[in-house]
Motif scaffolding. Structure first.
Motif, short mmCIF file in Angstrom:
data_model
loop_
_atom_site.label_atom_id
_atom_site.label_comp_id
_atom_site.label_asym_id
_atom_site.label_seq_id
_atom_site.Cartn_x
_atom_site.Cartn_y
_atom_site.Cartn_z
N LEU A 143 1.30 -1.33 -0.09
CA LEU A 143 -0.17 0.51 0.15
C LEU A 143 0.71 1.35 0.18
O LEU A 143 1.36 1.46 0.59
CB LEU A 143 -0.58 -0.28 0.98
CG LEU A 143 -1.97 0.96 1.68
CD1 LEU A 143 -2.63 1.63 0.53
CD2 LEU A 143 -2.32 1.44 2.71
N ILE A 144 0.59 2.07 -1.06
CA ILE A 144 1.45 3.18 -0.92
C ILE A 144 0.57 4.48 -0.56
O ILE A 144 -0.15 4.91 -1.66
CB ILE A 144 2.20 3.53 -2.65
CG1 ILE A 144 2.67 2.09 -2.98
CG2 ILE A 144 2.96 4.49 -2.50
CD1 ILE A 144 3.32 2.51 -4.27
N GLU A 174 -0.18 14.90 -3.86
CA GLU A 174 0.25 15.22 -5.48
C GLU A 174 1.18 14.24 -6.08
O GLU A 174 1.35 13.49 -7.37
CB GLU A 174 0.69 16.24 -5.51
CG GLU A 174 0.44 17.88 -5.10
CD GLU A 174 -1.02 17.74 -6.16
OE1 GLU A 174 -0.92 17.17 -7.33
OE2 GLU A 174 -1.88 18.24 -5.54
N THR A 175 2.01 13.97 -5.37
CA THR A 175 3.45 12.48 -5.74
C THR A 175 2.17 11.35 -5.74
O THR A 175 2.34 10.80 -6.92
CB THR A 175 3.44 11.82 -4.72
OG1 THR A 175 4.64 13.55 -4.42
CG2 THR A 175 4.85 10.10 -5.25
N VAL A 176 1.16 11.06 -5.32
CA VAL A 176 0.26 9.43 -5.58
C VAL A 176 -0.66 9.38 -6.18
O VAL A 176 -0.74 8.13 -7.08
CB VAL A 176 -0.47 9.42 -3.64
CG1 VAL A 176 -1.81 7.95 -4.34
CG2 VAL A 176 1.29 8.50 -2.87
N ARG A 177 -0.91 10.97 -7.14
CA ARG A 177 -1.87 11.37 -7.85
C ARG A 177 -1.21 10.74 -9.27
O ARG A 177 -1.72 10.79 -9.94
CB ARG A 177 -2.80 12.39 -7.79
CG ARG A 177 -3.55 12.65 -6.74
CD ARG A 177 -4.39 14.07 -6.99
NE ARG A 177 -5.05 14.51 -5.41
CZ ARG A 177 -5.20 16.34 -5.40
NH1 ARG A 177 -5.02 16.73 -5.91
NH2 ARG A 177 -6.47 15.59 -4.27
N ALA A 178 0.67 11.57 -8.95
CA ALA A 178 0.92 11.36 -10.18
C ALA A 178 1.44 9.85 -10.41
O ALA A 178 1.34 8.85 -11.56
CB ALA A 178 1.93 12.27 -10.05
N LEU A 179 1.72 9.16 -9.24
CA LEU A 179 2.26 8.01 -9.04
C LEU A 179 0.90 6.85 -9.97
O LEU A 179 0.97 5.66 -10.93
CB LEU A 179 2.35 7.17 -7.64
CG LEU A 179 2.42 5.84 -7.75
CD1 LEU A 179 3.93 5.20 -8.83
CD2 LEU A 179 2.72 5.28 -6.55
N VAL A 217 -7.06 7.93 10.09
CA VAL A 217 -7.63 6.89 10.81
C VAL A 217 -8.16 6.01 9.64
O VAL A 217 -8.06 5.17 10.05
CB VAL A 217 -9.51 7.62 11.72
CG1 VAL A 217 -9.96 6.75 12.27
CG2 VAL A 217 -8.59 8.82 12.67
N HIS A 218 -8.82 6.36 8.97
CA HIS A 218 -9.13 5.34 7.14
C HIS A 218 -8.12 4.16 7.27
O HIS A 218 -7.91 3.25 7.45
CB HIS A 218 -9.38 6.37 6.44
CG HIS A 218 -10.04 5.31 4.91
ND1 HIS A 218 -10.80 6.30 4.03
CD2 HIS A 218 -10.31 4.42 5.29
CE1 HIS A 218 -11.05 5.42 3.22
NE2 HIS A 218 -10.79 4.21 3.65
N LEU A 219 -7.19 5.47 6.96
CA LEU A 219 -5.65 4.87 6.35
C LEU A 219 -5.45 3.33 7.37
O LEU A 219 -5.38 2.33 7.63
CB LEU A 219 -4.47 5.90 6.23
CG LEU A 219 -2.84 4.78 6.38
CD1 LEU A 219 -3.08 3.99 5.15
CD2 LEU A 219 -2.32 6.08 6.49
N ALA A 220 -5.07 4.17 8.79
CA ALA A 220 -4.58 2.71 9.95
C ALA A 220 -5.46 1.60 9.48
O ALA A 220 -5.29 0.20 9.66
CB ALA A 220 -4.93 3.72 11.18
N ALA A 256 -2.08 2.21 -4.65
CA ALA A 256 -1.65 3.05 -4.15
C ALA A 256 -2.93 4.05 -3.92
O ALA A 256 -3.43 4.65 -4.92
CB ALA A 256 -1.14 4.28 -6.14
N VAL A 257 -3.40 5.20 -3.12
CA VAL A 257 -3.89 5.70 -2.48
C VAL A 257 -4.42 7.07 -2.04
O VAL A 257 -2.82 6.86 -0.98
CB VAL A 257 -5.09 4.90 -1.78
CG1 VAL A 257 -6.38 5.40 -0.97
CG2 VAL A 257 -5.05 3.24 -1.89
#
Length: 200
Positions: A7-8, A24-29, A48-51, A40-41
């Motif tokens: 998970l990125i 911005e980096t994940v959007r580009a990825l 909290v959602h990520l955890a 990639a999210v």
């Protein structure tokens, strides 16, 4: 291999200038074709959602975030979190803090991390994950990395500064290299500075 092995996660507040680097980096990825098992999210400030999503089980977590470590603006860092042998979870204190946040407040004995939904730094996310894993018996990621960028400005405002915006394509290349270390190295001329290290 776990079908959802990597998970990125882009984290940060796009309304605080360079704190939006991870988003911005994940959007580009996401414009690149990623290997099977890699997600990639853009989580933004939804730490909290990520955890909770990490409870689904991932082998590797890459947190992409603005990370102030004293370098020149636009310097990229790849920081590997050390793992506490007794808990099997990354130590939040060894991950580094988000440039746009002061980090989690200290919790009292027996209490979980104190959360601020608008300022979720890597150490806060991992502290919450540690608490959730202890309570549910879930297994945290085996490996946790922070792909960070030295910010120039994290004051209120939308848009990245010039040196941080210039670092985004190189950060994408670094993320792709993590996924496939056999990729041919790009031309480094004019690329932002890198600082690749484990946390001390």
């Amino acid at each position: 291999m776990n079908p959802r092995s990597v998970l990125i996660a882009g984290i940060g507040n796009v309304f605080l200038g360079d704190d939006g680097f991870g988003v911005e980096t994940v959007r580009a990825l996401s414009a690149h074709e990623l290997p099977d098992g890699v997600e990639a999210v853009d989580f933004g400030v939804r730490g909290v959602h990520l955890a909770y999503q990490l409870l689904d089980g991932y082998d590797t977590l890459v947190l992409v975030d603005a990370t102030a470590r004293g370098g020149a603006p636009g310097t990229l860092y790849l920081i590997e979190a050390q793992v506490r042998a007794e808990a099997g979870a990354p130590s939040p204190a060894e991950v580094g803090t988000d440039a746009g946040a002061s980090g989690p407040q200290a919790a009292g004995p027996g209490e979980g991390p104190v959360l601020d939904g608008h300022h979720m730094s890597p150490d806060t996310v991992l502290a919450l994950l540690d608490t959730l894993c202890a309570g549910t018996g879930a297994t945290p990621p085996r490996r946790t990395l922070v792909l960070g960028c030295e910010p120039a400005c994290v004051e209120e405002g939308i848009g990245l500064s010039a040196p941080v915006a210039a670092a985004v394509p190189e950060a994408v290349r670094m993320a792709l290299d993590l996924l496939d270390p056999h990729r041919p190295a790009p031309d480094e001329h004019g690329a932002p500075g890198r600082e690749l290290r484990r946390t001390p």
